[in-house]
Design an enzyme around this catalytic site. Structure first.
Site, PDB file in Angstrom:
ATOM      1  N   LYS A   1      35.223  -5.532 -40.097  1.00 32.49           N
ATOM      2  CA  LYS A   1      35.907  -5.598 -41.397  1.00 32.49           C
ATOM      3  C   LYS A   1      35.418  -4.494 -42.330  1.00 32.49           C
ATOM      4  O   LYS A   1      36.202  -3.784 -42.947  1.00 32.49           O
ATOM      5  CB  LYS A   1      35.704  -6.967 -42.040  1.00 32.49           C
ATOM      6  CG  LYS A   1      36.456  -7.143 -43.351  1.00 32.49           C
ATOM      7  CD  LYS A   1      36.161  -8.485 -44.013  1.00 32.49           C
ATOM      8  CE  LYS A   1      36.787  -9.623 -43.285  1.00 32.49           C
ATOM      9  NZ  LYS A   1      36.653 -10.913 -44.015  1.00 32.49           N
TER      10      LYS A   1
ATOM     11  N   GLU B   1      25.500  -3.171 -35.005  1.00 36.52           N
ATOM     12  CA  GLU B   1      25.665  -3.184 -33.549  1.00 36.52           C
ATOM     13  C   GLU B   1      27.011  -2.580 -33.142  1.00 36.52           C
ATOM     14  O   GLU B   1      27.105  -1.802 -32.183  1.00 36.52           O
ATOM     15  CB  GLU B   1      25.565  -4.622 -33.017  1.00 36.52           C
ATOM     16  CG  GLU B   1      24.254  -5.326 -33.330  1.00 36.52           C
ATOM     17  CD  GLU B   1      24.317  -6.166 -34.590  1.00 36.52           C
ATOM     18  OE1 GLU B   1      23.591  -7.166 -34.656  1.00 36.52           O
ATOM     19  OE2 GLU B   1      25.099  -5.818 -35.508  1.00 36.52           O
TER      20      GLU B   1
ATOM     21  N   GLY C   1      35.194 -14.487 -40.061  1.00 37.12           N
ATOM     22  CA  GLY C   1      35.129 -13.866 -38.743  1.00 37.12           C
ATOM     23  C   GLY C   1      35.429 -14.820 -37.609  1.00 37.12           C
ATOM     24  O   GLY C   1      36.168 -14.496 -36.674  1.00 37.12           O
ATOM     25  N   ARG C   2      34.856 -16.024 -37.656  1.00 39.63           N
ATOM     26  CA  ARG C   2      35.047 -16.966 -36.549  1.00 39.63           C
ATOM     27  C   ARG C   2      36.414 -17.633 -36.573  1.00 39.63           C
ATOM     28  O   ARG C   2      36.741 -18.416 -35.683  1.00 39.63           O
ATOM     29  CB  ARG C   2      33.929 -18.012 -36.567  1.00 39.63           C
ATOM     30  CG  ARG C   2      33.785 -18.776 -37.875  1.00 39.63           C
ATOM     31  CD  ARG C   2      32.466 -19.554 -37.887  1.00 39.63           C
ATOM     32  NE  ARG C   2      32.185 -20.179 -39.170  1.00 39.63           N
ATOM     33  CZ  ARG C   2      31.618 -19.563 -40.197  1.00 39.63           C
ATOM     34  NH1 ARG C   2      31.301 -18.279 -40.094  1.00 39.63           N
ATOM     35  NH2 ARG C   2      31.374 -20.203 -41.325  1.00 39.63           N
TER      36      ARG C   2
ATOM     37  N   GLU D   1      27.924 -22.092 -36.514  1.00 44.17           N
ATOM     38  CA  GLU D   1      27.890 -21.214 -37.682  1.00 44.17           C
ATOM     39  C   GLU D   1      28.572 -21.866 -38.869  1.00 44.17           C
ATOM     40  O   GLU D   1      28.195 -21.629 -40.015  1.00 44.17           O
ATOM     41  CB  GLU D   1      28.555 -19.873 -37.350  1.00 44.17           C
ATOM     42  CG  GLU D   1      28.270 -18.782 -38.385  1.00 44.17           C
ATOM     43  CD  GLU D   1      28.656 -17.398 -37.890  1.00 44.17           C
ATOM     44  OE1 GLU D   1      27.795 -16.698 -37.325  1.00 44.17           O
ATOM     45  OE2 GLU D   1      29.834 -17.020 -38.059  1.00 44.17           O
TER      46      GLU D   1
ATOM     47  N   HIS E   1      26.443 -29.255 -10.720  1.00 43.61           N
ATOM     48  CA  HIS E   1      25.351 -28.867  -9.830  1.00 43.61           C
ATOM     49  C   HIS E   1      24.258 -28.116 -10.576  1.00 43.61           C
ATOM     50  O   HIS E   1      23.416 -27.452  -9.945  1.00 43.61           O
ATOM     51  CB  HIS E   1      25.912 -28.024  -8.681  1.00 43.61           C
ATOM     52  CG  HIS E   1      26.885 -28.771  -7.827  1.00 43.61           C
ATOM     53  ND1 HIS E   1      26.508 -29.496  -6.719  1.00 43.61           N
ATOM     54  CD2 HIS E   1      28.223 -28.946  -7.948  1.00 43.61           C
ATOM     55  CE1 HIS E   1      27.569 -30.068  -6.176  1.00 43.61           C
ATOM     56  NE2 HIS E   1      28.621 -29.744  -6.900  1.00 43.61           N
TER      57      HIS E   1
ATOM     58  N   LYS F   1      19.498  -9.798 -40.145  1.00 43.50           N
ATOM     59  CA  LYS F   1      20.087  -8.463 -40.268  1.00 43.50           C
ATOM     60  C   LYS F   1      19.235  -7.573 -41.166  1.00 43.50           C
ATOM     61  O   LYS F   1      18.965  -6.403 -40.859  1.00 43.50           O
ATOM     62  CB  LYS F   1      21.499  -8.547 -40.853  1.00 43.50           C
ATOM     63  CG  LYS F   1      22.563  -9.090 -39.913  1.00 43.50           C
ATOM     64  CD  LYS F   1      23.911  -9.049 -40.624  1.00 43.50           C
ATOM     65  CE  LYS F   1      25.033  -9.583 -39.758  1.00 43.50           C
ATOM     66  NZ  LYS F   1      26.328  -9.548 -40.481  1.00 43.50           N
TER      67      LYS F   1
END
Length: 544
Positions: free
Chosen positions: A204, A210, A265-266, A351, A382, A510
Site C-alpha cells: 500500500k 521485506e 491488509g488481511r 491478527e 498421521h 518492525k
C-alpha cells in the site's frame, strides 16, 4: 472485574457451562435423534453442522442473549453503513464494499465508483496480459506472474490462487514471494524466463521493508538477464497508493492499482491485491469469487441471528474459548486445494482478535482469540490427531470438505470423506473402557494383556468440532467461505468489545528490526540492546 464478565448474559452462560460440562456428547445424541437437524444451518450450498458441540437449546438461547446484550446487530449495521468502527485509526472497515453492488458511504462519499474503476482497470490489464497484447521485452507472451507482498498482500491471494487451480485456464501461472529470506525469491526465479515473467509489487505504501527488498532484487535479476531500464515498465505492476515511489521504481503509473485506507491488509484479497488471482483464473471467475462473498454479506446483514451462519459460528467459538477454556483451534480442510486455508485464517483471526484491551483501552480479564492452526486431512491424522484424541488439552476443530472433487480419481474422494466423518465422530464419541475391553476379549487377549493395554486404548471423547460441507470448491463457494470466517471474527470482536481492524502489535518488531539492521551493517560491536540481543548480533557479525 470487567463489565462483560459481570454482565447477566455472561454469568448465565457461566452457570450453564457447569451443567453442560457434566453432559457427554454421545449421550446427547442418544437422547435426541433430531440433534443434527436442530443444530445445523445452511446457506446456498454450504452446510454447517455444529451438533457435535456441547450445546442444547438453552445454550443457543443464552449465547443469543449475550449477542443482544453486546449489541451485535447494531455493530453489524454500523459496519455496513460505513461508520468508522476501526476506532484507533479512525477508519471505516469496508472490505464488504470491495465485493458490493450497492452504494456504501464513508465521510459522505460513495466508495463504489472508485471500487468499480479499479475493477475495470483490472479487467483491461488482465485481458491484455492473457491475450498477449501486453508482452515482455522480447515480444513473448507473459506466462508467469510473481506476486511480491507480505501478510495480507500474500496470504489471501496465495490461498485463493491455490484453491482455484482447476480454473487456471488462461496459460498464466501465479507464484508468490513473501519471505525476505533470499531463498524464497531465488528458488522461484531460477525456474522462470525473465522474458515471460511479470512481477506484481503489492504494498500500500510502497515502503514495506521485506517487500521492497524482494522487489529490488527482482528488478536487478531482470536487468541482469538482458532487459533494459525501459523494459521495467513491461515487467512490473504495482498495487499501491504511493504513485511517486512507484514511478521512481520504473513502473508505468497506468499499471498501478489503487486501494484505500478503509481496506485492512488481511481483508484486501477482494481488491487489486487479488490481481494475481484474476490473472490466473480470469476476471469472470474473480467476479464469481466476489459474488460468493457478496451473497454471504447479505446473509450476515439480514438473516435472524439464530439462522445466521457467521453469527452462530462466532458464538460457538465464544462458548468454547470463554466458557470451556479452549486456547487452540484446529482448521482441518479435507480438500488439498485448501491447504493454505489454515495459514490464511491464522492471520485473519489472530491478527484481528489477538488484543488485550477493549475499544476503550481497558485491559480485558477474559480470553480473546485463540491459536489457529491446521493441515489438510488426511495428512494431519498421521501427524497431530493423536493429541486431539488423547491429549490432556481439548482442541476445538473445524472440518471442511467438498461433496464433489475437481479431481475424481478412483475411490479417493469417498475415502477422504470417510476419514473426515470418522474423525469428527471419534472425537465426539470416543471409546469407553468397556468397549475397549469387549474388543480385546473378542481378539482373544489374556487378562494380563487386557489390564496392561486397556488404559492406552481408551478415548475420552467429548472433543468438540464443527463441520462445513459444500458441494464443490468453486470461486463462488470459496468467496462465501472466506466471508463466513471474516464475519465470524467480527462477531467475536463485538462480544469481546475489541477492535479487530488494527494491528499495533505488529509495529514494535518492525521498529526494532530497523535499528538492528543498522547494527548488523556496522563494524563495531553492538552494545545498545539487552545482553542477549547484543550477543546474538555480535555472534552473527563474527560468523557472517
Amino acid at each position: 472485574m470487567s463489565t462483560l464478565t459481570q454482565s447477566p448474559a455472561w454469568l448465565a452462560l457461566r452457570a450453564h457451562q457447569m451443567v453442560m460440562a457434566q453432559q457427554r456428547l454421545r449421550t446427547l445424541f442418544q437422547q435426541d435423534s433430531r440433534r443434527f437437524e436442530k443444530y445445523s444451518l445452511s446457506f446456498d450450498d454450504i452446510l454447517m453442522d455444529f451438533s457435535k458441540q456441547p450445546i442444547n437449546q438453552e445454550t443457543i438461547d443464552l449465547l443469543l442473549a449475550l449477542a443482544h446484550q453486546q449489541q451485535l446487530k447494531y455493530w453489524i449495521d454500523r459496519m455496513f453503513a460505513g461508520d468508522k468502527i476501526n476506532s484507533t485509526e479512525q477508519r471505516a472497515a469496508l472490505h464488504i464494499a470491495l465485493r458490493g453492488d450497492q452504494p456504501v458511504y464513508t465521510d459522505g462519499e460513495d466508495v463504489m465508483p472508485a471500487v468499480k474503476r479499479v475493477l475495470s482497470q483490472m479487467t483491461r490489464f488482465v485481458s491484455a496480459i492473457q491475450s498477449g497484447e501486453s508482452a515482455g521485452y522480447t515480444g513473448k507472451k507473459i506466462t508467469d506472474i510473481v506476486n511480491i507482498g507480505i501478510g495480507g498482500s500474500d496470504l489471501g491471494p496465495a490461498m485463493v490462487a491455490d484453491a482455484l487451480k482447476p480454473y487456471w485456464t488462461h496459460g498464466v501461472i501465479p507464484h508468490f514471494v513473501s519471505n525476505v529470506d533470499g531463498a524464497h525469491l531465488s528458488q522461484i526465479l531460477q525456474r522462470l524466463d525473465p522474458a515471460t515473467t511479470l512481477f506484481v509489487i503489492a504494498s500500500k505504501t510502497f515502503t514495506t521493508q521485506e517487500t521492497l527488498a524482494n522487489a529490488h532484487s527482482a528488478r536487478t535479476w531482470l536487468l541482469a538477464q538482458g532487459a533494459g531500464e525501459n523494459d521495467i515498465a513491461r515487467h512490473f505492476a504495482a498495487v499501491s497508493t504511493n504513485r511517486v515511489a512507484v514511478e521512481q521504481f520504473g513502473i508505468d503509473p497506468d499499471n498501478m492499482f489503487e486501494f484505500w485506507d478503509w481496506v485492512g491488509g488481511r481483508y484486501s484479497l477482494w481488491s487489486a491485491i487479488g490481481l494475481p488471482v484474476a490473472l490466473a483464473v480470469g476476471m469472470e471467475n474473480f467476479h464469481a469469487l466476489l459474488a460468493g462473498a457478496r451473497e454471504l454479506d447479505r446473509h450476515f446483514a439480514t438473516a435472524p441471528l439464530d439462522k445466521n451462519l457467521p453469527v452462530m459460528l462466532g458464538l460457538i467459538g465464544i462458548w468454547q474459548i470463554n466458557f470451556f477454556g479452549a486456547t487452540s483451534h484446529a482448521v482441518l480442510p479435507y480438500d488439498q486445494s485448501l491447504h493454505r486455508f489454515p495459514a490464511y485464517l491464522q492471520q485473519l483471526e489472530m491478527e484481528s482478535n489477538g488484543k488485550g484491551v477493549t475499544r476503550d483501552g481497558e485491559r480485558v480479564d477474559y480470553s480473546t482469540g485463540t491459536i489457529v492452526w491446521g493441515e489438510p486431512g488426511t495428512n494431519g491424522q498421521h501427524a497431530f490427531f493423536q493429541l486431539l484424541h488423547q491429549g490432556t488439552q481439548t482442541v476445538s476443530a473445524d472440518f471442511l470438505a467438498p461433496c464433489r472433487s475437481h479431481y475424481p480419481l478412483g475411490n479417493h474422494h469417498r475415502m477422504l470423506l470417510a476419514n473426515c466423518f470418522a474423525q469428527s465422530e471419534a472425537l465426539m464419541a470416543g471409546k469407553s473402557a468397556h468397549a475397549v475391553r469387549m474388543e480385546m476379549e473378542a481378539q482373544g487377549l489374556d487378562a494380563e494383556s487386557i489390564r496392561r493395554l486397556l488404559p492406552h486404548k481408551v478415548f475420552v471423547g467429548d472433543r468438540p468440532s464443527t463441520t462445513l460441507l459444500f458441494n464443490q470448491l468453486t470461486p463462488t463457494t470459496l468467496g462465501a467461505l472466506i466471508a463466513l470466517y471474516e464475519h465470524k471474527v467480527f462477531v467475536q470482536s463485538v462480544i469481546w468489545n475489541i477492535n479487530p481492524f488494527d494491528q499495533w502489535g505488529v509495529e514494535l518488531g518492525k521498529q526494532l528490526a530497523g535499528d538492528i539492521l543498522n547494527d548488523l551493517s556496522r563494524e563495531q560491536l553492538a552494545t545498545a540492546h539487552d545482553a542477549s540481543t547484543n550477543g546474538l548480533i555480535n555472534h552473527f557479525k563474527s560468523h557472517h
